[in-house]
Motif scaffolding. Structure first.
Motif, PDB file in Angstrom:
ATOM      1  N   ASP A 188       0.828  -1.204   0.000  1.00 39.16           N
ATOM      2  CA  ASP A 188       0.000   0.000   0.000  1.00 39.16           C
ATOM      3  C   ASP A 188       0.865   1.259   0.000  1.00 39.16           C
ATOM      4  O   ASP A 188       0.636   2.198  -0.777  1.00 39.16           O
TER       5      ASP A 188
ATOM      6  N   VAL B 272       2.929   1.610  -3.485  1.00 43.14           N
ATOM      7  CA  VAL B 272       2.077   1.947  -4.630  1.00 43.14           C
ATOM      8  C   VAL B 272       1.601   3.384  -4.531  1.00 43.14           C
ATOM      9  O   VAL B 272       1.646   4.146  -5.502  1.00 43.14           O
ATOM     10  N   ARG B 273       1.182   3.787  -3.349  1.00 41.62           N
ATOM     11  CA  ARG B 273       0.644   5.146  -3.186  1.00 41.62           C
ATOM     12  C   ARG B 273       1.734   6.211  -3.153  1.00 41.62           C
ATOM     13  O   ARG B 273       1.446   7.395  -3.363  1.00 41.62           O
ATOM     14  N   SER B 274       2.993   5.803  -2.908  1.00 39.08           N
ATOM     15  CA  SER B 274       4.098   6.765  -2.942  1.00 39.08           C
ATOM     16  C   SER B 274       4.659   6.925  -4.343  1.00 39.08           C
ATOM     17  O   SER B 274       5.522   7.769  -4.573  1.00 39.08           O
TER      18      SER B 274
ATOM     19  N   ASP C 140      10.328   5.834  -2.767  1.00 34.76           N
ATOM     20  CA  ASP C 140      10.073   6.050  -4.194  1.00 34.76           C
ATOM     21  C   ASP C 140      11.231   5.552  -5.070  1.00 34.76           C
ATOM     22  O   ASP C 140      11.253   5.792  -6.271  1.00 34.76           O
TER      23      ASP C 140
ATOM     24  N   LEU D  55      -5.175  -2.813   0.139  1.00 32.28           N
ATOM     25  CA  LEU D  55      -5.319  -1.941  -1.023  1.00 32.28           C
ATOM     26  C   LEU D  55      -6.705  -2.096  -1.646  1.00 32.28           C
ATOM     27  O   LEU D  55      -7.324  -1.112  -2.074  1.00 32.28           O
TER      28      LEU D  55
ATOM     29  N   ASP E  59      -9.304   0.952  -2.088  1.00 30.34           N
ATOM     30  CA  ASP E  59      -9.727   1.271  -3.449  1.00 30.34           C
ATOM     31  C   ASP E  59     -11.248   1.193  -3.603  1.00 30.34           C
ATOM     32  O   ASP E  59     -11.840   1.939  -4.383  1.00 30.34           O
TER      33      ASP E  59
ATOM     34  N   PRO F  65      -9.927   4.126   5.516  1.00 34.07           N
ATOM     35  CA  PRO F  65      -8.512   3.732   5.556  1.00 34.07           C
ATOM     36  C   PRO F  65      -8.065   3.240   6.925  1.00 34.07           C
ATOM     37  O   PRO F  65      -7.275   2.299   7.027  1.00 34.07           O
TER      38      PRO F  65
END
Length: 378
Positions: free
Chosen positions: A28, A31-33, A92, A232, A236, A241
């Protein structure tokens, strides 16, 4: 003596397998970063778990040859060092995450996981092994409760952040592995080394053994899908959250009885029948994700049931392999080869699911793939 061996192995499994059950948190975060796509990120976790399992082949052989203590100490050092290296990686920077968490942590865990399971056969008779191994493997569930809650809360805390959250978890793993390495012993040391080496050449001609191992590899294509993607998936779909952060803990918590009760029932129904039923149940539940959506009740029920039956499958794999062994001196190599072959399913399953999800997250594709994998094995 026997109790100390179970407890020490439990601590080791909590540190290596239990920590990897928290990868859904990292999936999570990464992917979100923007570190990479869901498919690319899943390669980190899949590589880590696959190496942990695949290295069971050389590790199991070394266990049979009497190098248990040296192997687990070296593996523990590599494993803890890799987590500390992860704490200084940038979320990242994909290559930093893959090298530390995917490659190094997987190698370290691989030198610990199968030997810790295999050494239990030195202390327990055949009839008692499923229960003993079931208790040991519950460490992965306990770790799967502790580490997701710990990481989610510390990462979300602005005064802590990613780096110190990972370091804190590394210190927990260090403490558990130090205790485990002090207490774990072999009893007796493996004997008849020449015989073990010659029998490796005929393992691939043992049809029941090979068919069982291939079946496990096919099941592993879809088995870990919820462990990687449930958090996730819930976010989604619009779930809260904060609530989603606890889904992995619920999933792993419910697998604690799942790693003990099926092992006990296997005395009555047989290990093969019990593991087949657990596999089928996991596939049926995965199909159930089509109707889950963002319902809190549905997500919780899914996590509880899937955790229970997937826990049964994971904990029964070692007893299934052990039941096919005729010579006690080849326990390590048979476990190692079985886990090595099944690691192919673990390595490729979640990246395939990630590729099916793409960037638009059509969840039905990944759900269908993961559910059908278990039915094929059944």
């Amino acid at each position: 003596m026997k109790l100390s061996q179970v407890c020490s192995s439990f601590f080791a499994i909590t540190a290596v397998f239990g920590y990897q059950n928290a990868f859904g948190v990292y999936q999570d975060v990464y992917v979100r970063s923007g570190a990479a796509s869901a498919q690319a990120v899943s390669w980190i976790g899949s590589t880590q778990i696959a190496l942990m399992v695949a290295l069971g082949l050389p590790a199991g052989k070394l266990l049979d040859l009497g190098y248990f203590k040296a192997m687990t100490i070296v593996g523990s050092i590599i494993y803890v060092f890799s987590i500390f290296m992860l704490s200084i990686a940038h979320t990242d920077k994909y290559y930093q995450l893959f090298l530390s968490q995917g490659l190094a942590a997987g190698i370290g865990a691989g030198l610990v996981y199968v030997p810790v399971l295999g050494v239990q056969t030195h202390h327990w008779r055949r009839r008692s092994r499923p229960v003993a191994l079931g208790i040991v493997i519950t460490g992965s569930s306990v770790g799967g409760i502790i580490f997701p809650i710990m990481l989610n809360n510390l990462i979300a805390n602005p005064n802590v952040g990613f780096a110190w959250a990972v370091r804190a978890s590394a210190f927990v793993c260090l403490g558990l592995l130090v205790i485990a390495n002090i207490l774990m012993t072999t009893n007796p040391p493996p004997k008849n080394r020449k015989k073990t080496l010659t029998k490796f050449n005929v393992l691939f001609t043992d049809v029941p053994y090979i068919l069982g191992v291939i079946g496990a590899a096919v099941s592993d294509w879809g088995l870990f899908f919820p462990y990687f993607y449930l958090q996730l998936f819930a976010i989604d779909k619009g779930a809260n959250p904060t609530f989603s952060f606890y889904l992995l803990a619920i999933l792993n918590g419910s697998s604690i009885p799942g790693r003990i009760i099926p092992n006990i029932l296997s005395h009555k129904f047989g290990v093969f029948n019990t593991v087949a039923f657990c596999t089928l149940a996991c596939s049926v539940l995965t199909f159930g994700l089509f109707g889950v959506g963002n319902s809190v009740a549905a997500l919780v029920i899914f996590a509880i049931l899937y955790g229970f039956f997937s826990g049964g499958f994971i904990s029964l794999l070692a007893p299934v392999v052990a039941s096919l062994v005729q010579d006690e001196s080849e326990i390590g190599i048979r476990l190692g080869l079985a886990y090595c072959i099944s690691s192919l399913g673990i390595l490729t399953g979640n990246p395939i699911a990630g590729a099916l999800l793409g960037t638009t997250f059509p969840w039905w594709r990944a759900i269908l793939f993961s559910a059908v994998s278990g039915i094929i094995e059944f």
